[in-house]
Design a protein around this motif. Sequence first.
Motif, PDB file in Angstrom:
ATOM      1  N   GLY A   1       0.783  -1.225   0.000  1.00  2.00           N
ATOM      2  CA  GLY A   1       0.000   0.000   0.000  1.00  2.00           C
ATOM      3  C   GLY A   1       0.814   1.273   0.000  1.00  2.00           C
ATOM      4  N   ASN A   2       1.796   1.380   0.869  1.00  5.28           N
ATOM      5  CA  ASN A   2       2.549   2.621   1.029  1.00  5.28           C
ATOM      6  C   ASN A   2       3.976   2.520   0.512  1.00  5.28           C
ATOM      7  OD1 ASN A   2       0.402   3.931   2.329  1.00  5.28           O
ATOM      8  ND2 ASN A   2       0.894   2.886   4.237  1.00  5.28           N
ATOM      9  N   ASP A   3       4.292   1.464  -0.189  1.00  2.00           N
ATOM     10  CA  ASP A   3       5.669   1.213  -0.614  1.00  2.00           C
ATOM     11  C   ASP A   3       6.222   2.315  -1.494  1.00  2.00           C
ATOM     12  OD1 ASP A   3       8.051  -0.354  -0.811  1.00  2.00           O
ATOM     13  OD2 ASP A   3       7.406  -0.938  -2.824  1.00  2.00           O
ATOM     14  N   SER A   4       5.450   2.787  -2.469  1.00  2.00           N
ATOM     15  CA  SER A   4       6.001   3.752  -3.418  1.00  2.00           C
ATOM     16  C   SER A   4       6.312   5.085  -2.754  1.00  2.00           C
ATOM     17  CB  SER A   4       5.057   3.960  -4.594  1.00  2.00           C
ATOM     18  OG  SER A   4       3.857   4.546  -4.168  1.00  2.00           O
ATOM     19  N   LEU A   5       5.441   5.560  -1.891  1.00  2.00           N
ATOM     20  CA  LEU A   5       5.691   6.831  -1.226  1.00  2.00           C
ATOM     21  C   LEU A   5       6.874   6.718  -0.281  1.00  2.00           C
ATOM     22  CD1 LEU A   5       2.054   8.010  -0.461  1.00  2.00           C
ATOM     23  CD2 LEU A   5       3.579   8.786  -2.269  1.00  2.00           C
ATOM     24  N   TYR A   6       6.964   5.607   0.433  1.00  2.00           N
ATOM     25  CA  TYR A   6       8.065   5.396   1.366  1.00  2.00           C
ATOM     26  C   TYR A   6       9.382   5.254   0.619  1.00  2.00           C
ATOM     27  CZ  TYR A   6      10.967   3.271   4.955  1.00  2.00           C
ATOM     28  OH  TYR A   6      11.983   2.981   5.816  1.00  2.00           O
ATOM     29  N   ALA A   7       9.379   4.454  -0.433  1.00  2.00           N
ATOM     30  CA  ALA A   7      10.604   4.219  -1.196  1.00  2.00           C
ATOM     31  C   ALA A   7      11.095   5.490  -1.874  1.00  2.00           C
ATOM     32  CB  ALA A   7      10.395   3.112  -2.223  1.00  2.00           C
ATOM     33  N   SER A   8      10.185   6.242  -2.485  1.00  2.00           N
ATOM     34  CA  SER A   8      10.621   7.461  -3.167  1.00  2.00           C
ATOM     35  C   SER A   8      11.056   8.522  -2.161  1.00  2.00           C
ATOM     36  CB  SER A   8       9.544   8.001  -4.105  1.00  2.00           C
ATOM     37  OG  SER A   8       8.402   8.375  -3.388  1.00  2.00           O
ATOM     38  N   ALA A   9      10.489   8.496  -0.949  1.00  2.00           N
ATOM     39  CA  ALA A   9      10.897   9.446   0.082  1.00  2.00           C
ATOM     40  C   ALA A   9      12.310   9.139   0.575  1.00  2.00           C
ATOM     41  CB  ALA A   9       9.909   9.418   1.241  1.00  2.00           C
ATOM     42  N   LYS A  10      12.729   7.888   0.483  1.00  2.00           N
ATOM     43  CA  LYS A  10      14.077   7.520   0.902  1.00  2.00           C
ATOM     44  C   LYS A  10      15.123   8.025  -0.083  1.00  2.00           C
ATOM     45  CE  LYS A  10      14.036   3.088   1.470  1.00  2.00           C
ATOM     46  NZ  LYS A  10      14.192   1.682   1.867  1.00  2.00           N
ATOM     47  N   LEU A  11      14.718   8.274  -1.315  1.00  2.00           N
ATOM     48  CA  LEU A  11      15.631   8.808  -2.322  1.00  2.00           C
ATOM     49  C   LEU A  11      15.709  10.325  -2.163  1.00  2.00           C
ATOM     50  CD1 LEU A  11      14.271   6.822  -5.392  1.00  2.00           C
ATOM     51  CD2 LEU A  11      16.442   6.413  -4.234  1.00  2.00           C
ATOM     52  N   SER A  12      16.889  10.874  -2.322  1.00  2.00           N
ATOM     53  CA  SER A  12      17.016  12.331  -2.249  1.00  2.00           C
ATOM     54  C   SER A  12      16.345  12.961  -3.473  1.00  2.00           C
ATOM     55  CB  SER A  12      18.493  12.734  -2.202  1.00  2.00           C
ATOM     56  OG  SER A  12      19.111  12.478  -3.448  1.00  2.00           O
ATOM     57  N   GLU A  13      16.080  14.238  -3.390  1.00  2.00           N
ATOM     58  CA  GLU A  13      15.489  14.931  -4.539  1.00  2.00           C
ATOM     59  C   GLU A  13      16.433  14.866  -5.731  1.00  2.00           C
ATOM     60  OE1 GLU A  13      14.028  19.334  -5.902  1.00  2.00           O
ATOM     61  OE2 GLU A  13      13.369  18.610  -3.944  1.00  2.00           O
ATOM     62  N   TYR A  14      17.723  14.975  -5.470  1.00  2.00           N
ATOM     63  CA  TYR A  14      18.710  14.873  -6.551  1.00  2.00           C
ATOM     64  C   TYR A  14      18.592  13.522  -7.254  1.00  2.00           C
ATOM     65  CZ  TYR A  14      23.144  14.323  -8.961  1.00  2.00           C
ATOM     66  OH  TYR A  14      24.093  14.071  -9.918  1.00  2.00           O
TER      67      TYR A  14
ATOM     68  N   SER B   1       7.714  -0.360  -9.814  1.00  2.00           N
ATOM     69  CA  SER B   1       6.880   0.413 -10.742  1.00  2.00           C
ATOM     70  C   SER B   1       6.177   1.546 -10.011  1.00  2.00           C
ATOM     71  CB  SER B   1       5.834  -0.495 -11.396  1.00  2.00           C
ATOM     72  OG  SER B   1       6.446  -1.464 -12.174  1.00  2.00           O
ATOM     73  N   GLU B   2       5.726   1.273  -8.802  1.00  2.00           N
ATOM     74  CA  GLU B   2       5.010   2.276  -8.019  1.00  2.00           C
ATOM     75  C   GLU B   2       5.924   3.446  -7.658  1.00  2.00           C
ATOM     76  OE1 GLU B   2       5.012  -1.028  -7.266  1.00  2.00           O
ATOM     77  OE2 GLU B   2       2.984  -1.513  -7.931  1.00  2.00           O
ATOM     78  N   THR B   3       7.170   3.137  -7.300  1.00  2.00           N
ATOM     79  CA  THR B   3       8.128   4.188  -6.973  1.00  2.00           C
ATOM     80  C   THR B   3       8.431   5.024  -8.201  1.00  2.00           C
ATOM     81  OG1 THR B   3       9.109   2.858  -5.213  1.00  2.00           O
ATOM     82  CG2 THR B   3      10.457   4.656  -6.101  1.00  2.00           C
ATOM     83  N   LEU B   4       8.617   4.372  -9.345  1.00  2.00           N
ATOM     84  CA  LEU B   4       8.879   5.101 -10.585  1.00  2.00           C
ATOM     85  C   LEU B   4       7.699   6.011 -10.930  1.00  2.00           C
ATOM     86  CD1 LEU B   4      10.676   5.738 -12.968  1.00  2.00           C
ATOM     87  CD2 LEU B   4       9.765   3.715 -14.115  1.00  2.00           C
ATOM     88  N   LEU B   5       6.491   5.517 -10.798  1.00  2.00           N
ATOM     89  CA  LEU B   5       5.306   6.331 -11.068  1.00  2.00           C
ATOM     90  C   LEU B   5       5.250   7.536 -10.135  1.00  2.00           C
ATOM     91  CD1 LEU B   5       2.660   6.835 -12.562  1.00  2.00           C
ATOM     92  CD2 LEU B   5       1.545   5.294 -10.936  1.00  2.00           C
ATOM     93  N   SER B   6       5.569   7.325  -8.871  1.00  2.00           N
ATOM     94  CA  SER B   6       5.582   8.417  -7.908  1.00  2.00           C
ATOM     95  C   SER B   6       6.603   9.483  -8.296  1.00  2.00           C
ATOM     96  CB  SER B   6       5.904   7.855  -6.513  1.00  2.00           C
ATOM     97  OG  SER B   6       5.992   8.882  -5.568  1.00  2.00           O
ATOM     98  N   ILE B   7       7.785   9.048  -8.757  1.00  2.00           N
ATOM     99  CA  ILE B   7       8.828   9.981  -9.196  1.00  2.00           C
ATOM    100  C   ILE B   7       8.372  10.735 -10.444  1.00  2.00           C
ATOM    101  CG2 ILE B   7      11.158  10.127 -10.161  1.00  2.00           C
ATOM    102  CD1 ILE B   7      11.871   7.760  -8.248  1.00  2.00           C
ATOM    103  N   LEU B   8       7.749  10.036 -11.376  1.00  2.00           N
ATOM    104  CA  LEU B   8       7.253  10.689 -12.589  1.00  2.00           C
ATOM    105  C   LEU B   8       6.214  11.756 -12.270  1.00  2.00           C
ATOM    106  CD1 LEU B   8       6.944   7.702 -15.069  1.00  2.00           C
ATOM    107  CD2 LEU B   8       8.566   9.592 -15.152  1.00  2.00           C
ATOM    108  N   MET B   9       5.281  11.420 -11.397  1.00  2.00           N
ATOM    109  CA  MET B   9       4.243  12.382 -11.019  1.00  2.00           C
ATOM    110  C   MET B   9       4.864  13.606 -10.341  1.00  2.00           C
ATOM    111  SD  MET B   9       1.255   9.691  -9.830  1.00  2.00           S
ATOM    112  CE  MET B   9       0.549  10.831  -8.709  1.00  2.00           C
ATOM    113  N   GLU B  10       5.818  13.359  -9.449  1.00  2.00           N
ATOM    114  CA  GLU B  10       6.494  14.469  -8.780  1.00  2.00           C
ATOM    115  C   GLU B  10       7.227  15.345  -9.802  1.00  2.00           C
ATOM    116  OE1 GLU B  10       9.759  15.340  -5.235  1.00  2.00           O
ATOM    117  OE2 GLU B  10       9.595  13.309  -6.048  1.00  2.00           O
ATOM    118  N   GLY B  11       7.917  14.705 -10.741  1.00  2.00           N
ATOM    119  CA  GLY B  11       8.662  15.450 -11.753  1.00  2.00           C
ATOM    120  C   GLY B  11       7.768  16.331 -12.609  1.00  2.00           C
ATOM    121  N   TYR B  12       6.638  15.782 -13.043  1.00  2.00           N
ATOM    122  CA  TYR B  12       5.714  16.578 -13.863  1.00  2.00           C
ATOM    123  C   TYR B  12       5.095  17.701 -13.039  1.00  2.00           C
ATOM    124  CZ  TYR B  12       6.078  13.241 -17.698  1.00  2.00           C
ATOM    125  OH  TYR B  12       6.551  12.469 -18.711  1.00  2.00           O
TER     126      TYR B  12
END
Length: 97
Positions: free
Chosen positions: A29-42, A76-87
């Motif tokens: 359920g929360n994997d993508s938000l948690y995983a992408s939050a662990k990555l720096s913005e850079y 895939s969920e983490t990548l989607l989260s990053i894409l949405m943030e980027g756009y």
Amino acid sequence: MKNRTQFFCFIAFVVLSLIGSTYVSANAGNDSLYASAKLSEYERKRIFSELVRLQDSGSSKEESEAVIKLTYSISSETLLSILMEGYNKGWLSEIDG
């Protein structure tokens, strides 16, 4: 260089197709938000930029996403989260053409 990138994209796509690219985590359920939050913005910007460049160089959506997921070990969920943030944050304008 372009031929190498396309070849690598093709190989990554085939490998992921054979082994199955669907990853189910224990925290689905929360994997993508948690995983992408662990990555720096850079790091998130770098992933976003690399995906856009792969697709601009002629790789298909499926191939480029497979390469990025394999390279950065993300779901895939983490990548989607990053894409949405980027756009949403306008990272496309920061990518050199």
